[in-house]
Design an enzyme around this catalytic site. Structure first.
Site, short mmCIF file in Angstrom:
data_model
loop_
_atom_site.label_atom_id
_atom_site.label_comp_id
_atom_site.label_asym_id
_atom_site.label_seq_id
_atom_site.Cartn_x
_atom_site.Cartn_y
_atom_site.Cartn_z
N HIS A 279 16.59 -18.11 35.75
CA HIS A 279 16.39 -19.57 35.59
C HIS A 279 16.83 -19.86 34.46
O HIS A 279 17.10 -19.32 33.34
CB HIS A 279 14.71 -19.81 35.46
CG HIS A 279 14.17 -19.44 34.27
ND1 HIS A 279 13.62 -20.28 33.20
CD2 HIS A 279 13.32 -18.21 33.97
CE1 HIS A 279 12.86 -19.45 32.25
NE2 HIS A 279 12.74 -18.42 32.79
N ASP A 291 14.22 -16.54 26.73
CA ASP A 291 13.61 -16.93 27.74
C ASP A 291 14.02 -18.49 28.37
O ASP A 291 13.62 -19.21 27.86
CB ASP A 291 11.85 -17.14 27.69
CG ASP A 291 11.25 -17.50 29.01
OD1 ASP A 291 11.79 -17.49 30.10
OD2 ASP A 291 10.05 -17.82 28.86
N GLU A 328 11.81 -23.35 36.52
CA GLU A 328 10.90 -22.28 36.37
C GLU A 328 9.69 -22.31 35.87
O GLU A 328 8.73 -21.86 36.33
CB GLU A 328 11.82 -20.92 36.18
CG GLU A 328 11.00 -19.73 36.51
CD GLU A 328 10.22 -19.07 35.35
OE1 GLU A 328 9.70 -18.04 35.44
OE2 GLU A 328 10.28 -19.75 34.30
N GLU A 329 9.83 -22.90 34.85
CA GLU A 329 8.79 -22.99 33.66
C GLU A 329 7.52 -24.36 34.14
O GLU A 329 6.68 -24.18 33.83
CB GLU A 329 9.27 -23.23 32.33
CG GLU A 329 10.11 -22.46 31.72
CD GLU A 329 9.58 -21.12 31.38
OE1 GLU A 329 8.41 -20.96 31.60
OE2 GLU A 329 10.37 -20.34 30.68
#
Length: 495
Positions: A279, A291, A328-329
């Site tokens: 992602h 991330d 994605e988050e």
């Protein structure tokens, strides 16, 4: 990596779906795709990619993501200029390298909370620390005032209709303990019993539950979280007599458009597609360099080296498709959208999916997704072929003398939609907010008792928040896996 907060600890129904779909979709493809003997050049492409891909080469992509975040409010979240610029960088870089590249646009929603307040009414009126659920429905102006009705606390608290005795919740606010099922399931069960709103209290710690739903459409009644201590106190008080509360939630929901980036090799068999993903979006709170700038940069560098190998006449036998997922988050929305848009034939053409999310955590552990469920924890094994992917990665790490351990398919990253559709999956990551144990510190170094990534989902997830040795190891894993499967799917059919 998606936060746990959007759902409680029980996974989505991925294991059951995967087991069913694997039997009817994945297994026949894998067996048919597995030749009796190795391809004459098998292993050459993997070795070349491992040799050519370096942390130094991939770091330049991380630096670019950092500059993009710095120029766009400090983040690269889905639906923001920072993410759009990141997607354009990946798209344009791969286009120049010779890939077939496309954008895949879809809508996402963003929640802005203006009011989140719970007040216990009566002689000892007091306000409770409250967190409005993401994409909750707002209460009427001035709040929703009603008696509390605690749901039954058992192994699946507030998850099913029998946790809400008939007539006891009509016109009231349900008080539910966190755990065992998703927040969506708890909310639906409470609403089905006639509750006007739901308050979920935590099962541990001292902070309110920070839950939510994937979209505004899932928010059917006002929903918020409170702390374990406040929840237990309210439950006890309600057992002695009626407790009335005022729940005041005001949240705005904005719709935005974001996009996945899809790139695939021009050559290779299109009925044996090797799909690799990471992602690209960050959370709004930070630049997201670990991330998941790390996985995104790793994929990009491997893709570029694969393109160079193709120009030297070493192109893949099987088509390789790279995906940089957005949102994605927000709940795996980009990968879910991608898989949902596939026809049945297109899904069958995907031989496997490899996922790389957070591969440079500063206090790392080398996790490999537990495709065969040998650890016997959590969600169970992946679809047929997942065990072989895990074995391939473990074997490579063993050959490099790198320690590693299993990680459950817990539904927190973009493999979720693939395994739910019977597609075998695997991959690595190096840890998020979990705490490193003393044994892990002995095996991997680092600090016991500290998070794998102390800046997880924070402003500090920047270029200084990386372990480049872990990054280099995982780049080699990506290179080896992509190179291996690009040449042959033979190992997917091994017992």
């Amino acid at each position: 990596m998606r936060a746990i907060r959007r759902h409680s600890h029980r996974r989505r129904s991925i294991p059951a779906l995967a087991a069913l779909a694997a039997a009817v979709v994945a297994a026949p493809v894998l067996l048919a795709a597995a030749p009796a003997s190795a391809h004459p050049r098998e292993g050459r492409l993997a070795r070349e990619l491992v040799e050519e891909v370096t942390a130094k080469g991939a770091y330049r992509h991380l630096a670019r993501f950092q500059r993009i975040a710095d120029a766009n409010g400090g983040n690269r979240a889905a639906g923001t200029p920072g993410h759009a610029a990141s997607a354009a960088y990946v798209h344009d870089t791969l286009k120049k390298a010779g890939y077939d590249v496309s954008y895949q646009d879809f809508d996402v929603h963003e929640a802005h909370t203006r009011t989140e307040r719970t007040t216990v009414l009566g002689p000892d009126s007091r306000e409770l620390s409250t967190a409005a659920f993401t994409f909750t429905r707002s209460t009427p102006a001035g709040g929703l005032t009603a008696p509390l009705a605690p749901a039954r606390v058992d192994e699946t608290p507030g998850c099913t209709a029998d946790d809400y005795p008939a007539g006891a919740f009509t016109g009231k606010i349900a008080l539910v303990k966190r755990g065992a099922c998703t927040f969506v399931e708890k909310q639906r069960a409470a609403a089905g019993a006639g509750a006007l709103g739901v308050i979920v209290y935590n099962h541990s710690g001292t902070t309110p539950v920070r839950g939510g739903f994937s979209s505004p459409a899932e928010g059917i009644i006002p929903s918020a979280g409170i702390t374990l201590a406040d929840g237990e106190a309210l439950t006890a008080a309600a057992g002695r007599g009626e407790v009335t509360v005022r729940l005041d939630l005001d949240q705005e929901h904005l719709r935005k458009t974001t996009r996945n980036v899809i790139a695939e090799t021009r050559g290779g068999r299109s009925d044996r597609v090797v799909t690799v993903g990471a992602h690209l979006d960050s959370v709004p709170e930070g630049p997201g360099i670990n991330d998941n700038g790390s996985g995104s940069a790793g994929l990009l560098e491997v893709a570029l080296k694969l393109a160079e190998a193709g120009k030297k006449g070493k192109g893949p036998a099987n088509k390789v498709r790279f995906g940089w997922w957005s949102a994605e988050e927000l709940g795996l929305l980009g990968s879910e959208h991608y898989v949902a848009q596939l026809s049945e034939e297109q899904r069958k053409d995907i031989a496997l999916y490899l996922n790389f999310d957070m591969i440079a955590s500063p206090n790392p552990v080398q996790f490999v997704y537990d495709g065969d469920d040998s650890d016997r924890t959590g969600a169970g094994a992946g679809p047929a072929g997942s065990a072989q992917i895990e074995a391939l990665i473990n074997g490579f790490l063993d050959g490099k003398g790198k320690p590693h351990e299993g990680s459950d398919f817990d539904g927190r990253s973009d493999y979720g939609p693939f395994i739910a559709n019977g597609i075998p999956a695997g991959g690595t990551f190096t840890g998020a907010e979990g705490i490193k144990t003393a044994e892990q510190a002995r095996r991997y170094g680092g600090t016991a008792g500290a998070p794998y990534d102390p800046n997880y989902h924070g402003a500090g997830d920047d270029l200084k928040n990386l372990d480049l040795r872990a990054f280099d190891t995982n780049l080699d894993v990506i290179a080896h896996a992509v190179g291996t499967y690009a040449e042959s799917l033979r190992t997917l059919g091994r017992p």
